[in-house]
Design a protein around this motif. Sequence first.
Motif, PDB file in Angstrom:
ATOM      1  N   MET A   1     -23.798  42.813  17.723  1.00 19.64           N
ATOM      2  CA  MET A   1     -25.083  42.705  18.806  1.00 19.64           C
ATOM      3  C   MET A   1     -25.467  41.205  18.084  1.00 19.64           C
ATOM      4  O   MET A   1     -25.491  41.128  19.084  1.00 19.64           O
ATOM      5  CB  MET A   1     -25.139  44.218  18.813  1.00 19.64           C
ATOM      6  N   ASP A   2     -25.324  41.500  17.090  1.00 20.16           N
ATOM      7  CA  ASP A   2     -25.300  40.037  16.959  1.00 20.16           C
ATOM      8  C   ASP A   2     -24.490  38.723  17.188  1.00 20.16           C
ATOM      9  O   ASP A   2     -25.510  37.617  18.013  1.00 20.16           O
ATOM     10  CB  ASP A   2     -25.119  40.474  15.279  1.00 20.16           C
ATOM     11  N   ALA A   3     -23.534  38.825  17.753  1.00 18.22           N
ATOM     12  CA  ALA A   3     -23.045  37.430  18.246  1.00 18.22           C
ATOM     13  C   ALA A   3     -23.897  37.571  19.698  1.00 18.22           C
ATOM     14  O   ALA A   3     -23.149  36.288  20.628  1.00 18.22           O
ATOM     15  CB  ALA A   3     -21.052  38.135  18.038  1.00 18.22           C
ATOM     16  N   LEU A   4     -23.997  38.928  20.406  1.00 19.07           N
ATOM     17  CA  LEU A   4     -24.400  38.373  21.534  1.00 19.07           C
ATOM     18  C   LEU A   4     -25.499  37.981  21.469  1.00 19.07           C
ATOM     19  O   LEU A   4     -25.951  37.286  22.659  1.00 19.07           O
ATOM     20  CB  LEU A   4     -24.180  39.634  22.114  1.00 19.07           C
ATOM     21  N   TRP A   5     -26.361  38.255  21.140  1.00 19.34           N
ATOM     22  CA  TRP A   5     -27.618  37.542  20.705  1.00 19.34           C
ATOM     23  C   TRP A   5     -27.678  36.141  20.439  1.00 19.34           C
ATOM     24  O   TRP A   5     -28.338  35.263  21.429  1.00 19.34           O
ATOM     25  CB  TRP A   5     -28.742  38.514  19.988  1.00 19.34           C
ATOM     26  N   THR A   6     -27.095  35.829  19.920  1.00 21.64           N
ATOM     27  CA  THR A   6     -26.469  34.807  19.310  1.00 21.64           C
ATOM     28  C   THR A   6     -26.190  33.571  19.902  1.00 21.64           C
ATOM     29  O   THR A   6     -26.358  33.043  20.556  1.00 21.64           O
ATOM     30  CB  THR A   6     -25.653  34.344  17.775  1.00 21.64           C
ATOM     31  N   ALA A   7     -25.187  34.237  20.973  1.00 21.01           N
ATOM     32  CA  ALA A   7     -24.539  33.378  22.468  1.00 21.01           C
ATOM     33  C   ALA A   7     -26.101  33.472  23.412  1.00 21.01           C
ATOM     34  O   ALA A   7     -26.683  32.640  24.093  1.00 21.01           O
ATOM     35  CB  ALA A   7     -23.936  34.283  23.512  1.00 21.01           C
ATOM     36  N   VAL A   8     -26.445  34.297  23.811  1.00 20.66           N
ATOM     37  CA  VAL A   8     -28.120  34.593  24.718  1.00 20.66           C
ATOM     38  C   VAL A   8     -29.112  33.473  23.905  1.00 20.66           C
ATOM     39  O   VAL A   8     -29.475  32.338  24.468  1.00 20.66           O
ATOM     40  CB  VAL A   8     -28.671  35.687  24.568  1.00 20.66           C
ATOM     41  N   ILE A   9     -28.932  33.339  22.359  1.00 15.89           N
ATOM     42  CA  ILE A   9     -29.798  32.693  22.091  1.00 15.89           C
ATOM     43  C   ILE A   9     -29.649  30.890  22.163  1.00 15.89           C
ATOM     44  O   ILE A   9     -30.117  30.143  22.498  1.00 15.89           O
ATOM     45  CB  ILE A   9     -30.668  32.824  20.760  1.00 15.89           C
ATOM     46  N   ALA A  10     -28.198  30.613  21.847  1.00 14.91           N
ATOM     47  CA  ALA A  10     -27.386  29.421  22.187  1.00 14.91           C
ATOM     48  C   ALA A  10     -27.659  28.968  23.466  1.00 14.91           C
ATOM     49  O   ALA A  10     -27.716  27.372  23.659  1.00 14.91           O
ATOM     50  CB  ALA A  10     -26.689  29.273  21.247  1.00 14.91           C
ATOM     51  N   ALA A  11     -27.372  30.169  24.505  1.00 20.09           N
ATOM     52  CA  ALA A  11     -27.493  29.274  26.438  1.00 20.09           C
ATOM     53  C   ALA A  11     -28.499  29.006  26.216  1.00 20.09           C
ATOM     54  O   ALA A  11     -28.503  28.237  27.243  1.00 20.09           O
ATOM     55  CB  ALA A  11     -26.522  30.508  26.762  1.00 20.09           C
ATOM     56  N   GLY A  12     -29.615  30.068  25.884  1.00 21.37           N
ATOM     57  CA  GLY A  12     -31.192  29.150  26.167  1.00 21.37           C
ATOM     58  C   GLY A  12     -31.384  28.944  26.024  1.00 21.37           C
ATOM     59  O   GLY A  12     -32.457  27.483  26.064  1.00 21.37           O
TER      60      GLY A  12
END
Length: 186
Positions: A1-12
């Motif tokens: 889940m940390d990787a998903l949030w990291t990807a979302v934060i990076a995309a945002g």
Amino acid sequence: MDALWTAVIAAGSAVVASATTGWFTTVAARTQARLNREMQVAQLRHTQVEHRYQQRREAYAEYAKAAGILHSRIGDMVAVAGDPDAFSLLLDEARADRAVLLSTMHIAFLEGPQAVGVAVRELYEAVNGFWSAARRLNDAVHDAVPAHVAEHRALTDQRRTAARASRDAFMEAARQALTPSPDTPA
């Protein structure tokens, strides 16, 4: 889940950075376009003012030149008053010079301003008065009445002096019209 949030934060972050960059680019482009337009308008105004100045200057110079030529020609007529052939020849030349003066008078008058227009009219009337006095002097010399000759010669000298004074007044009015005032934008 940390990787998903990291990807979302990076995309945002990428979207926010892209939007911010786009906004700054748009503002910079609008500012540049406004400055370019203002510069073009200023250049156009400067060109118009310069053209107007040159147009006025040329009109005033042509009028002053025409008045000077006719004034000189009338002076020559005064010098030969009484000689029918010489006076007649100079009179014909003066008529052509007078037509040029009238033509340039209209142009100089239209260029304005009002003070110059008044000076233009006064100069024309003064030179025209000198013209009439020279012709009357020639007629008086032909009549051979010494008292009339002396009277007309004095009148002719007065008209010559008045024409010179009017020329000087015109030149001063023209100079003032061509000199920018401190209130005139550069």
